[in-house]
Design a protein around this motif. Structure first.
Motif, short mmCIF file in Angstrom:
data_model
loop_
_atom_site.label_atom_id
_atom_site.label_comp_id
_atom_site.label_asym_id
_atom_site.label_seq_id
_atom_site.Cartn_x
_atom_site.Cartn_y
_atom_site.Cartn_z
N ALA A 15 13.00 -89.25 -10.00
CA ALA A 15 13.70 -88.13 -10.62
C ALA A 15 13.69 -86.92 -9.70
CB ALA A 15 13.06 -87.80 -11.97
N LEU A 16 12.58 -86.69 -9.04
CA LEU A 16 12.50 -85.57 -8.09
C LEU A 16 13.47 -85.77 -6.94
CD1 LEU A 16 11.29 -82.98 -6.98
CD2 LEU A 16 9.35 -84.33 -6.11
N ALA A 17 13.54 -86.97 -6.40
CA ALA A 17 14.49 -87.26 -5.32
C ALA A 17 15.93 -87.04 -5.80
CB ALA A 17 14.30 -88.69 -4.82
N ALA A 18 16.23 -87.44 -7.03
CA ALA A 18 17.57 -87.24 -7.57
C ALA A 18 17.88 -85.76 -7.75
CB ALA A 18 17.71 -87.98 -8.91
N GLU A 19 16.89 -85.00 -8.16
CA GLU A 19 17.11 -83.55 -8.32
C GLU A 19 17.32 -82.88 -6.96
OE1 GLU A 19 18.02 -82.13 -10.84
OE2 GLU A 19 17.00 -82.92 -12.60
N HIS A 20 16.58 -83.32 -5.94
CA HIS A 20 16.83 -82.79 -4.59
C HIS A 20 18.28 -83.05 -4.19
CE1 HIS A 20 12.80 -81.63 -3.52
NE2 HIS A 20 12.31 -82.85 -3.48
N TYR A 45 23.59 -75.83 -10.98
CA TYR A 45 22.74 -75.71 -9.79
C TYR A 45 21.38 -75.12 -10.17
CZ TYR A 45 21.18 -73.78 -5.27
OH TYR A 45 20.46 -73.44 -4.16
N ASP A 46 21.38 -74.05 -10.93
CA ASP A 46 20.13 -73.42 -11.35
C ASP A 46 19.30 -74.35 -12.24
OD1 ASP A 46 20.76 -71.11 -9.94
OD2 ASP A 46 21.52 -70.04 -11.72
N GLY A 47 19.98 -75.09 -13.11
CA GLY A 47 19.28 -76.04 -13.97
C GLY A 47 18.60 -77.14 -13.17
N HIS A 48 19.28 -77.65 -12.16
CA HIS A 48 18.69 -78.70 -11.32
C HIS A 48 17.54 -78.15 -10.47
CE1 HIS A 48 21.16 -82.03 -12.48
NE2 HIS A 48 22.24 -81.27 -12.38
N ARG A 49 17.67 -76.93 -10.01
CA ARG A 49 16.56 -76.33 -9.25
C ARG A 49 15.32 -76.19 -10.14
NH1 ARG A 49 17.99 -70.91 -7.03
NH2 ARG A 49 15.92 -71.10 -6.17
N ALA A 50 15.52 -75.76 -11.38
CA ALA A 50 14.40 -75.60 -12.31
C ALA A 50 13.76 -76.96 -12.62
CB ALA A 50 14.87 -74.93 -13.60
N ARG A 57 5.63 -80.03 -9.89
CA ARG A 57 4.35 -79.76 -10.56
C ARG A 57 3.83 -81.01 -11.27
NH1 ARG A 57 7.20 -75.04 -11.41
NH2 ARG A 57 7.88 -75.64 -13.49
N GLU A 58 4.71 -81.75 -11.94
CA GLU A 58 4.28 -82.94 -12.67
C GLU A 58 3.75 -84.01 -11.72
OE1 GLU A 58 6.45 -84.44 -16.04
OE2 GLU A 58 7.63 -82.58 -16.11
N THR A 114 10.45 -84.61 -22.15
CA THR A 114 11.13 -83.80 -21.14
C THR A 114 12.20 -84.62 -20.43
OG1 THR A 114 9.15 -82.46 -20.82
CG2 THR A 114 10.78 -82.40 -19.06
N ALA A 115 11.90 -85.87 -20.15
CA ALA A 115 12.88 -86.75 -19.49
C ALA A 115 14.09 -86.99 -20.39
CB ALA A 115 12.23 -88.07 -19.10
N ALA A 116 13.85 -87.18 -21.68
CA ALA A 116 14.96 -87.37 -22.62
C ALA A 116 15.83 -86.12 -22.70
CB ALA A 116 14.41 -87.74 -24.00
N GLU A 117 15.19 -84.97 -22.68
CA GLU A 117 15.94 -83.71 -22.68
C GLU A 117 16.78 -83.57 -21.42
OE1 GLU A 117 14.72 -79.11 -22.09
OE2 GLU A 117 13.66 -80.17 -23.70
N ALA A 118 16.21 -83.92 -20.27
CA ALA A 118 16.94 -83.85 -19.00
C ALA A 118 18.10 -84.84 -18.99
CB ALA A 118 16.00 -84.11 -17.83
N LEU A 119 17.88 -86.03 -19.54
CA LEU A 119 18.94 -87.04 -19.65
C LEU A 119 20.09 -86.50 -20.49
CD1 LEU A 119 20.28 -89.85 -19.57
CD2 LEU A 119 18.63 -90.57 -21.30
N ARG A 120 19.77 -85.89 -21.62
CA ARG A 120 20.79 -85.32 -22.50
C ARG A 120 21.57 -84.22 -21.78
NH1 ARG A 120 21.28 -80.83 -24.90
NH2 ARG A 120 19.11 -80.25 -24.63
N GLU A 121 20.86 -83.33 -21.10
CA GLU A 121 21.53 -82.24 -20.40
C GLU A 121 22.48 -82.77 -19.32
OE1 GLU A 121 18.43 -79.72 -18.89
OE2 GLU A 121 17.93 -78.97 -20.89
#
Length: 154
Positions: A15-20, A45-50, A57-58, A114-121
């Motif tokens: 997931a981190l690699a995908a966000e990068h 862009y801001d959402g993916h950076r966050a 951190r995780e 958190t992953a489910a929320e990110a998937l939805r977004e």
């Protein structure tokens, strides 16, 4: 480390690699998108950076060393104009949704939520960019299914 935690760490790293990659991709989108959609691109862009920063951190909390961003990423197609930038944004979101789908399967508790929320977004952003949706966002085997007949607005 237990087998379950190792699987969760592997999925977190993916997931981190995908966000990068998404952060990089939205840099390209922002440079090509028409004025009327720049606010939407900046918000994504801001959402993916966050999300990227939270994943760092995780990963560290699980004792892992966060995967680093690449200096550059190969784009799935050329992005010469706003219409291509819209297609790229939709593609980025669909790819991120797929990775978060894997993280949902590999995790439990708060990480799973958190992953489910990110998937939805990501799925919602993909629909907005593409102008249509797939039946099960994040599942690669459903990606080839035709989407709604709406055409994205560049």
């Amino acid at each position: 480390m237990s087998e379950e935690k190792a699987a969760e760490l592997t999925a977190l790293q993916a997931a981190l690699a995908a966000e990068h990659a998404a952060v990089y991709g939205y840099g390209v989108v922002g440079g090509r998108i028409r004025e009327g959609r720049r606010t939407e691109a900046k918000a994504a862009y801001d959402g993916h950076r966050a999300r990227r920063d939270a994943l760092v951190r995780e990963v560290r909390d699980l004792g892992g060393r966060p995967v680093a961003a690449s200096a550059a990423y190969a784009l799935p197609f050329a992005v010469p104009d706003s219409a291509a930038a819209v297609r790229l944004a939709a593609e980025l979101e669909e790819r991120v949704a797929g990775v978060y789908s894997d993280l949902v399967r590999a995790s439990t508790g708060a990480v799973r939520g958190t992953a489910a929320e990110a998937l939805r977004e990501a799925a919602v952003r993909a629909v907005r960019w593409r102008g249509g949706s797939v039946p099960f966002p994040g599942l690669a085997e459903r990606a080839a299914t035709p989407t709604a007949s709406a055409t994205p607005t560049a």
